[in-house]
Design a protein around this motif. Structure first.
Motif, PDB file in Angstrom:
ATOM      1  N   VAL A 154       0.883  -1.306   0.135  1.00 44.58           N
ATOM      2  CA  VAL A 154      -0.116  -0.087   0.102  1.00 44.58           C
ATOM      3  C   VAL A 154       1.067   1.107  -0.083  1.00 44.58           C
ATOM      4  CG1 VAL A 154      -1.721   1.527   1.276  1.00 44.58           C
ATOM      5  CG2 VAL A 154      -1.929  -1.121   0.968  1.00 44.58           C
ATOM      6  N   GLY A 155       1.927   1.090   0.841  1.00 41.34           N
ATOM      7  CA  GLY A 155       2.848   2.446   0.827  1.00 41.34           C
ATOM      8  C   GLY A 155       3.929   2.172   1.972  1.00 41.34           C
ATOM      9  N   HIS A 156       4.567   3.220   2.059  1.00 42.82           N
ATOM     10  CA  HIS A 156       5.859   3.157   3.137  1.00 42.82           C
ATOM     11  C   HIS A 156       5.807   3.823   4.291  1.00 42.82           C
ATOM     12  CE1 HIS A 156       7.070   1.630  -0.807  1.00 42.82           C
ATOM     13  NE2 HIS A 156       7.975   0.797   0.043  1.00 42.82           N
ATOM     14  N   VAL A 157       6.237   3.556   5.358  1.00 43.27           N
ATOM     15  CA  VAL A 157       5.995   4.252   6.653  1.00 43.27           C
ATOM     16  C   VAL A 157       6.737   5.608   6.408  1.00 43.27           C
ATOM     17  CG1 VAL A 157       6.552   4.729   9.240  1.00 43.27           C
ATOM     18  CG2 VAL A 157       5.946   2.300   8.153  1.00 43.27           C
ATOM     19  N   THR A 158       5.676   6.854   6.832  1.00 46.20           N
ATOM     20  CA  THR A 158       6.216   8.214   6.617  1.00 46.20           C
ATOM     21  C   THR A 158       7.291   8.587   7.880  1.00 46.20           C
ATOM     22  OG1 THR A 158       4.618   9.184   8.018  1.00 46.20           O
ATOM     23  CG2 THR A 158       4.238   8.974   5.647  1.00 46.20           C
ATOM     24  N   GLU A 159       7.930   9.462   7.579  1.00 48.43           N
ATOM     25  CA  GLU A 159       8.921  10.085   8.455  1.00 48.43           C
ATOM     26  C   GLU A 159       8.009  10.491   9.917  1.00 48.43           C
ATOM     27  OE1 GLU A 159      12.265  10.494   8.534  1.00 48.43           O
ATOM     28  OE2 GLU A 159      12.700  10.464   6.563  1.00 48.43           O
ATOM     29  N   ARG A 160       7.057  10.950   9.822  1.00 50.98           N
ATOM     30  CA  ARG A 160       6.350  11.383  10.964  1.00 50.98           C
ATOM     31  C   ARG A 160       5.896   9.925  11.754  1.00 50.98           C
ATOM     32  NH1 ARG A 160       0.923  15.131  11.465  1.00 50.98           N
ATOM     33  NH2 ARG A 160       0.450  14.620  13.638  1.00 50.98           N
ATOM     34  N   GLY A 170      10.051   4.557   5.581  1.00 51.67           N
ATOM     35  CA  GLY A 170      10.235   3.754   4.361  1.00 51.67           C
ATOM     36  C   GLY A 170       9.969   2.189   4.454  1.00 51.67           C
ATOM     37  N   VAL A 171       9.581   1.733   5.626  1.00 51.31           N
ATOM     38  CA  VAL A 171       9.237   0.262   5.976  1.00 51.31           C
ATOM     39  C   VAL A 171       7.896  -0.139   4.957  1.00 51.31           C
ATOM     40  CG1 VAL A 171       8.400  -1.554   7.643  1.00 51.31           C
ATOM     41  CG2 VAL A 171      10.371   0.111   8.394  1.00 51.31           C
ATOM     42  N   PRO A 172       8.001  -0.996   4.622  1.00 47.36           N
ATOM     43  CA  PRO A 172       6.761  -1.444   3.347  1.00 47.36           C
ATOM     44  C   PRO A 172       5.365  -1.629   4.495  1.00 47.36           C
ATOM     45  CG  PRO A 172       8.491  -2.554   2.908  1.00 47.36           C
ATOM     46  CD  PRO A 172       8.911  -1.866   4.028  1.00 47.36           C
ATOM     47  N   VAL A 173       4.324  -1.210   4.013  1.00 52.31           N
ATOM     48  CA  VAL A 173       3.025  -1.455   4.857  1.00 52.31           C
ATOM     49  C   VAL A 173       2.402  -2.268   3.810  1.00 52.31           C
ATOM     50  CG1 VAL A 173       1.027  -0.541   6.022  1.00 52.31           C
ATOM     51  CG2 VAL A 173       3.448   0.428   6.357  1.00 52.31           C
TER      52      VAL A 173
END
Length: 490
Positions: A207-213, A223-226
């Protein structure tokens, strides 16, 4: 470098963060609770901010307990309660607390939907009726909403900034054309623009990657894959190794069910979608762990106070000294009511057959046996009404599966072999982790994942107990019918 998976199991009372290795083995677990709000009769709401705070707190705790570095997390997946609705505006502001699966406020809306469609297919706890309630009673919320998320989509959105709903949690879009048309008609009648609902993804989709926040809040690396993730029914089916059509499992949680992995049907609104080809059909009980825990609280209050969670091992030892059949004591474990079609709304708990020779250990064992009898009734109902059969063995997961005494009872009452996997308490999180492991190409598919679910204990039926329970079951089947007049009068 070691790599790990984070799977989250978001329930009604709290969230569980589970750290797993790349083989799907549970390494560490941390939990965080949050409140349930009941502002009016039939209302059940939760604050989505509590969900996210719980996820972040549990995440940091589980990683600290295992001394895992943020960059060692290879993937994240969320497993959640289903049917909640969380409206969010274009600035990301929450517009209403989540109206959760337990909420039953939408009786009038369900009746209006049934009148429109010309058949009684909707009830007051249904997602669609409650979405319609939100439109009728808080139209400003619908107007201001940029997107209406469910709990899993909300957590993915908080983690990645991407709004997407997985197939097992989505009640507004479907890969099935017939169901998708029905959903469109419901939304049109309720005047809910479909563009306010998130797009559909598979549980294994990136779905996306973990944001900085989000990374700073969770304690993981940006950047971890979710991945798409799933609901709890889906996760438990996978975590019990029952992804293949024809497989069955039993879940011994606060509530519980017998679950069957079946071919997908366009006619079924209340099955949990698995994928385009499969659904999970369940025969649910209102209370399994809830009923057992209530009996323990009533009858072993002193020991519960002094022993805490160790009281359950103590009670197991007490119950083990009572022979099969509880020396003639029966319990109707309907302390929290029970569901149709086998019972009515007036179902209540009772003990029958008590005499001066019986003690509290007989009563608790009778509650445990009563729950097993109910599951057998459910299995027979599924067999006669729908042709679904248990087979020669069944996998059992959930907190109740930790009790070897109870699992032996179940094997004897059902007269099938009971298989309990490793980490049965965390089967939902294990199943959710496989959504990430398949997305990362560590596993081929869910059937490959099922082969990796290891059995820890096996319980085979004991012939002498099977005979006792055949007689006991015949009596138990008659109890609701025999008691129904008195229960209604009460």
């Amino acid at each position: 470098m070691k790599q790990r998976i984070l799977a989250f199991d978001l329930g009604t009372s709290g969230v569980k963060a589970v750290l797993l290795d790349m083989a799907g083995e549970v390494l560490r677990v941390a939990t965080e609770s949050y409140p349930l709000y009941n502002p009016s009769q039939g209302y059940a709401e939760q604050d989505p901010e509590d969900y996210w705070r719980g996820v972040c707190t549990a995440c940091r705790r589980v990683m600290a307990s295992a001394d895992v570095a943020p960059h060692e997390i290879a993937g994240i997946a969320f497993g959640t309660q289903w049917k909640g609705m969380i409206p969010v505006d274009s600035a990301g502001k929450l517009l209403h607390r989540s109206i959760i699966w337990l909420d039953s406020r939408a009786s009038e809306e369900a009746a209006l939907l049934n009148e429109h469609f010309g058949k009684p297919i909707f009830g007051p706890t249904d997602y669609w009726a409650k979405l319609f309630w939100l439109r009728r009673h808080h139209p400003e919320v619908i107007e201001r909403a940029a997107v209406i998320l469910e709990p899993n989509a909300y957590l993915k959105w908080r983690a990645t900034g991407v709004a997407a709903s997985d197939i097992s949690n989505c009640f507004t879009r479907s890969p099935d054309a017939e169901l998708d048309t029905l959903y469109s008609e419901v939304l049109a009648f309720a005047d809910i623009p479909r563009e306010k609902l998130p797009p559909l993804v598979k549980p294994t989709d990136l779905v996306g990657h973990v944001t900085e926040r989000a990374a700073a809040e969770m304690g993981v690396a940006a950047g971890v894959p979710v991945f798409g993730g799933n609901n709890d029914i889906f996760g438990i089916a996978v975590g019990s190794g029952c992804a293949k059509e024809g497989c069955a499992h039993v879940y011994f949680g606060s509530s519980g069910w017998i679950g069957y992995t079946v071919p997908h049907s366009s006619k079924e609104l209340y099955f949990c979608p698995f994928d385009e080809q499969r659904d999970v059909a369940i025969f649910a009980l209102q209370a399994i762990g809830l009923a057992f825990n209530h009996a323990v609280r009533m009858l072993y209050a002193s020991e519960m106070s002094s022993l805490g969670d160790r009281v359950f091992a103590f009670v197991d030892g007490e119950v083990d000294r009572v022979p099969a059949g509880s020396c003639g004591v029966f319990a109707t474990p309907w302390f929290f009511g029970e569901r149709e079609p086998l019972y009515g709304a007036d179902a209540r708990g009772s003990f029958l057959g008590l005499s001066s020779v019986h003690g509290r250990e007989h009563m608790v064992r009778a509650v445990m046996e009563g729950i097993c009898y109910q599951l057998r009734m459910g299995a027979e109902y599924q067999s006669t009404q729908h042709g679904r059969r248990l087979g020669k063995e069944i996998c059992v997961v959930g907190g109740g599966a930790v009790s070897g005494i109870w699992m032996q009872m179940l094997a004897d009452v059902l007269n099938v072999t009971v298989r309990v996997p490793t980490s049965p308490r965390h089967a939902g999180a294990v199943g959710t982790a496989y959504s990430a492991l398949i997305g990362l190409s560590v596993c081929t598919d869910y059937e490959d994942a099922a082969k990796r679910v290891r059995t820890e204990r096996i319980f085979t039926p004991r012939r002498e107990n099977v005979a006792v329970y055949e007689n006991g079951y015949a009596i138990f089947r008659r109890l609701y019918r025999a008691l129904s007049d008195a229960l209604r009068a009460m």
